[in-house]
Design a protein around this motif. Structure first.
Motif, short mmCIF file in Angstrom:
data_model
loop_
_atom_site.label_atom_id
_atom_site.label_comp_id
_atom_site.label_asym_id
_atom_site.label_seq_id
_atom_site.Cartn_x
_atom_site.Cartn_y
_atom_site.Cartn_z
N VAL A 23 0.84 -1.20 0.00
CA VAL A 23 0.00 0.00 0.00
C VAL A 23 0.87 1.25 0.00
N ASP A 24 1.87 1.29 0.88
CA ASP A 24 2.70 2.49 1.02
C ASP A 24 3.54 2.74 -0.23
N ALA A 25 4.10 1.69 -0.81
CA ALA A 25 4.94 1.88 -1.99
C ALA A 25 4.12 2.38 -3.17
N VAL A 26 2.95 1.80 -3.36
CA VAL A 26 2.09 2.22 -4.46
C VAL A 26 1.60 3.64 -4.25
N GLU A 27 1.26 3.99 -3.01
CA GLU A 27 0.82 5.35 -2.71
C GLU A 27 1.94 6.35 -2.99
N LYS A 28 3.15 6.02 -2.55
CA LYS A 28 4.27 6.95 -2.74
C LYS A 28 4.57 7.16 -4.22
N ALA A 29 4.50 6.05 -5.00
CA ALA A 29 4.76 6.16 -6.43
C ALA A 29 3.58 6.75 -7.18
N ASN A 30 2.40 6.71 -6.53
CA ASN A 30 1.15 7.10 -7.19
C ASN A 30 0.93 6.27 -8.45
N SER A 31 1.36 5.00 -8.37
CA SER A 31 1.28 4.11 -9.52
C SER A 31 1.50 2.68 -9.04
N GLY A 32 0.71 1.75 -9.58
CA GLY A 32 0.94 0.36 -9.23
C GLY A 32 -0.34 -0.40 -8.95
N MET A 76 4.95 -5.61 -5.92
CA MET A 76 5.30 -5.19 -4.56
C MET A 76 5.17 -6.34 -3.56
N LEU A 77 4.41 -7.36 -3.89
CA LEU A 77 4.38 -8.55 -3.03
C LEU A 77 5.75 -9.20 -3.02
N LEU A 78 6.35 -9.38 -4.19
CA LEU A 78 7.68 -9.99 -4.28
C LEU A 78 8.73 -9.11 -3.63
N TYR A 79 8.67 -7.81 -3.89
CA TYR A 79 9.68 -6.92 -3.31
C TYR A 79 9.60 -6.92 -1.78
N GLY A 80 8.37 -6.94 -1.26
CA GLY A 80 8.22 -7.00 0.20
C GLY A 80 8.80 -8.29 0.77
N LEU A 81 8.57 -9.40 0.11
CA LEU A 81 9.11 -10.69 0.56
C LEU A 81 10.64 -10.69 0.52
N LEU A 82 11.19 -10.22 -0.57
CA LEU A 82 12.65 -10.19 -0.69
C LEU A 82 13.26 -9.31 0.39
N HIS A 83 12.63 -8.19 0.67
CA HIS A 83 13.14 -7.30 1.71
C HIS A 83 13.07 -7.96 3.08
N LEU A 84 11.94 -8.54 3.42
CA LEU A 84 11.77 -9.12 4.75
C LEU A 84 12.68 -10.32 4.98
N PHE A 85 12.94 -11.09 3.91
CA PHE A 85 13.72 -12.31 4.08
C PHE A 85 15.19 -12.16 3.70
N GLY A 86 15.69 -10.93 3.79
CA GLY A 86 17.11 -10.71 3.82
C GLY A 86 17.84 -10.56 2.50
N PHE A 87 17.13 -10.53 1.38
CA PHE A 87 17.81 -10.33 0.10
C PHE A 87 18.30 -8.88 -0.01
N ASP A 88 19.16 -8.65 -0.96
CA ASP A 88 19.77 -7.33 -1.12
C ASP A 88 18.76 -6.36 -1.75
N LEU A 89 17.77 -6.00 -0.97
CA LEU A 89 16.75 -5.06 -1.40
C LEU A 89 16.37 -4.20 -0.20
N PRO A 90 17.16 -3.18 0.08
CA PRO A 90 16.92 -2.36 1.27
C PRO A 90 15.63 -1.55 1.16
N MET A 91 15.21 -1.00 2.29
CA MET A 91 13.95 -0.27 2.35
C MET A 91 13.92 0.91 1.38
N ASP A 92 15.06 1.55 1.17
CA ASP A 92 15.08 2.67 0.23
C ASP A 92 14.62 2.25 -1.16
N GLU A 93 14.88 1.00 -1.54
CA GLU A 93 14.44 0.52 -2.85
C GLU A 93 12.92 0.37 -2.88
N LEU A 94 12.33 -0.05 -1.79
CA LEU A 94 10.87 -0.14 -1.73
C LEU A 94 10.26 1.26 -1.81
N LYS A 95 10.92 2.20 -1.20
CA LYS A 95 10.42 3.59 -1.23
C LYS A 95 10.58 4.21 -2.62
#
Length: 677
Positions: A23-32, A76-95
């Motif tokens: 929800v937050d990523a799509v809102e920030k991008a205003n797209s998705g 964003m489902l995949l990106y959230g999973l990758l972030h939570l489970f330790g892959f090289d996808l920091p929060m700034d990338e979700l933002k």
């Protein structure tokens, strides 16, 4: 399985974290697309936490489970999973979701850690996963023994209504059921909503009965009930014989008070007001991109457990290597997709100097290539006798028998091309697949994605022009070669004889950064008589001079079967006092990428340029300039013997020579700078 099962409250907390990150990523991008991640979060978190096997620090571990988000709009489902489970996808990338330069594009793109495949065009991920599952079965047949199995993982995917509506999924599902690929576990997110509204507008089939009929193990669950989710995943993991489909009934945008179960949540942000209402409904903090400390700890604990499983596999693998030195050497050779240094010389021995159709010459090269490159496997869309794609003595793939190298894709070009992508993505194999060139149109979406992802895939397209003859215009390609040349990063080779065919295969086996299409004749072609100084490696530069007059007035460029035609026309021109330079251009786009000096050395100076190809002109005009002439076929063909078609369409030496003479006599256009000089 997870060593310590989480409580339902913990599972829901993890799932709600995924929901609100989307929800937050799509809102920030205003797209998705927030709807699918919100609806799929419960079973997605359960799958990743309790079942999926991976190592976030070694994302290319060969024995990892593969996870495909075929419904790529829910990225964003995949990106959230990758972030939570330790892959090289920091929060700034979700933002930075959907922003320039981010690792979180609108649809998942292969290359980022943990993203197994580029998805978005619906149905592709479904079929890619079938290709991965087949590759896994084939790898296991080569390497597993009674003591240790280097390959024993599964292919998981989330698929949507849209995936199942696309015909490619039915093709791939049919072959998966036929081959009994029991290492597939797909979850169908049955939320009943598409962009236009409810799926019942256009979709009413009984998916469960359909997949049962196709040979799948089918379960139905409430996609928000954690006990049902866990039980279904456990049953699917236990199923060894049949591919599994879990039909999970869900609510799109689950958790949103006013937009759940609505098309409004499919492809648009919830909006600030509804996002706030969703936070309140879920009891979520107002802080955006919030990840509870408890969820961080749960995911971290799970990733550490998985690292232990990886370490155990590594220990077993090292012992397996010591016990099986020959298999260990083969493992390294295949996973690296190695080719011998002298590959070109050995392939040339298979076909150079031999007359015949280039499809037949290609078949001879395939035998030699298969002997030298164990990673090479492939097949045809039920056209092997015509495509000459069979590897002799290598055995066929069948249910329960995966040690062979010949794949019978059946009459399923869509699925064949996408499955080849899946095999290439899996690793270990260099896949090739054949059909008639006219039917490359069925393969084109997958070809485009192979080029986008930079996959080493080889297409064997035979029956390459109207000169295939009596089968008529439905089977006679006209625009296909030009259309394929327009795809970035696809190398298109149209060889003229055995030497060029061998070198085209050499190029395909050497190119690891993208796909190659081989365009081959049905009719026989003669061996070209070249200049004494000819080096076969010149083929790899896209073009070279076959023969030339001392002072050529015209440069005749051609590809494939038209090179010998151009040479014959050149001989007729010589009798009229018109000197000609004959240039073979087996790979137009490779030649266009050469230096200006090399292009100039091949094409010559002030001579008039002519291109001859039995198809649409398209890119040839980049070489012809304003005073050039293209002789080709820009209308559909007809049913007749090839000799009659050549005469009727002006593809005889006499017709070509006559058109060139007339062109030389016309008043030239005003001087202009050639785009290639």
């Amino acid at each position: 399985m997870d060593k310590q099962r989480l409580t339902e409250g913990q599972m829901r907390l993890g799932a709600n974290t995924l929901r609100m990150l989307a929800v937050d990523a799509v809102e920030k991008a205003n797209s998705g697309h927030p709807g699918l991640p919100m609806g799929a979060a419960d079973y997605a978190f359960t799958l990743w936490h309790n079942h999926l096997r991976f190592n976030c620090e070694k994302p290319d571990w060969p024995n990892r489970d593969r996870f495909i988000l075929s419904a790529g709009h829910g990225s964003m489902l995949l990106y959230g999973l990758l972030h939570l489970f330790g892959f090289d996808l920091p929060m700034d990338e979700l933002k930075n979701f959907r922003q320039w330069g981010s690792r979180t594009p609108g649809h998942p793109e292969h290359g980022a850690p943990g993203v197994e495949v580029t998805t978005g065009p619906l149905g592709q991920g479904f079929a890619n996963g079938v290709g991965m599952a087949l590759a896994a079965k084939m790898a296991a047949a080569r390497f597993n023994d009674d003591t240790f199995s280097p390959i024993d993982h599964r292919i998981y995917a989330i698929v949507s209504d849209g995936d199942l509506m696309e015909g490619i999924s039915s093709e791939a599902a049919s072959l998966a059921g036929h081959l009994k690929l029991g290492n597939i576990v797909y979850i169908y997110d049955d939320n009943g909503i598409t962009i236009e509204g409810k799926t019942e507008l256009a979709f009413s089939e009984n998916v469960g009965k359909k997949f049962t009929a196709l040979g799948w193990h089918v379960q139905r669950i409430d996609g928000h009930d954690f006990d049902q989710i866990e039980a279904a995943l456990g049953a699917a993991r236990s199923e060894k014989e049949f591919p599994s489909l879990i039909i999970a009934r869900t609510h799109i945008a689950h958790g949103s008070p006013n937009k759940a179960d609505s098309a409004a949540a499919h492809g648009s942000p919830l909006g600030a007001e509804e996002a706030l209402a969703t936070r309140q409904a879920l009891g979520w903090p107002k802080e955006t991109f919030h990840v509870p400390a408890e969820v961080r700890a749960l995911c971290r604990r799970r990733t550490e457990e998985l690292k232990g499983e990886y370490a155990a596999w590594q220990k077993g693998f090292q012992q397996w290597q010591r016990r099986n030195p020959e298999k260990a050497a083969l493992w390294e050779e295949m996973w690296q997709r190695r080719v011998p240094v002298e590959l070109d010389e050995k392939l040339l021995k298979a076909s150079a100097g031999a007359d015949g159709a280039t499809r037949s010459l290609s078949g001879r090269v395939i035998q030699q290539a298969a002997a030298l490159v164990p990673a090479l496997v492939g097949g045809s869309a039920d056209l092997e006798p015509s495509n000459n794609t069979g590897i002799k003595g290598a055995g066929s793939i069948a249910a329960g028998s995966f040690a062979g190298r010949n794949i019978h894709f059946g009459i399923r070009e869509h699925a064949m091309a996408a499955m080849m992508n899946g095999m290439a993505l899996y690793g270990c194999f260099i896949p090739f697949g054949g059909t008639f060139l006219a039917f490359s149109d069925y393969c084109r979406p997958s070809i485009r994605l192979a080029a986008l992802m930079g996959l080493q895939v080889v297409y064997v397209f035979t029956h390459d022009s109207i000169l295939l003859g009596e089968d008529g215009p439905t089977h006679q390609p006209v625009e296909q070669i030009s259309a394929l040349r327009l795809i970035p990063n696809l190398t298109v080779f149209r060889p003229a004889d055995g030497t060029e065919t061998a070198m085209a295969w050499n190029a395909a086996l050497a190119k690891k950064s993208g796909p190659t299409a081989l365009i081959l004749t049905r009719q026989k072609v003669p061996t070209l008589l070249r200049q004494d100084a000819f080096d076969p490696k010149a083929v790899l530069r896209g073009a070279y001079v076959v023969e030339t007059a001392d002072t050529p007035l015209v440069t005749i460029m051609a590809s494939g079967s038209e090179v010998s035609l151009a040479m014959a026309a050149g001989n007729l021109l010589a009798k009229q006092g018109v000197g000609a330079r004959i240039v073979s251009i087996p790979c137009l786009e490779t030649f266009l990428a050469q230096s200006a000096s090399y292009r100039q050395s091949v094409l010559g100076g002030r001579s008039v340029r002519v291109a001859v190809e039995a198809g649409h002109g398209a890119l040839w005009w980049r070489l012809l300039g304003r005073n050039g002439l293209f002789i080709g076929v820009e209308a559909f063909g007809a049913s007749a013997p090839d000799r009659v078609l050549a005469e009727k369409y002006g593809l005889t030496p006499e017709s070509v020579a006559e058109r060139i003479v007339k062109h030389l006599k016309r008043k030239p256009a005003p001087p202009s700078i050639s785009p290639m000089e």
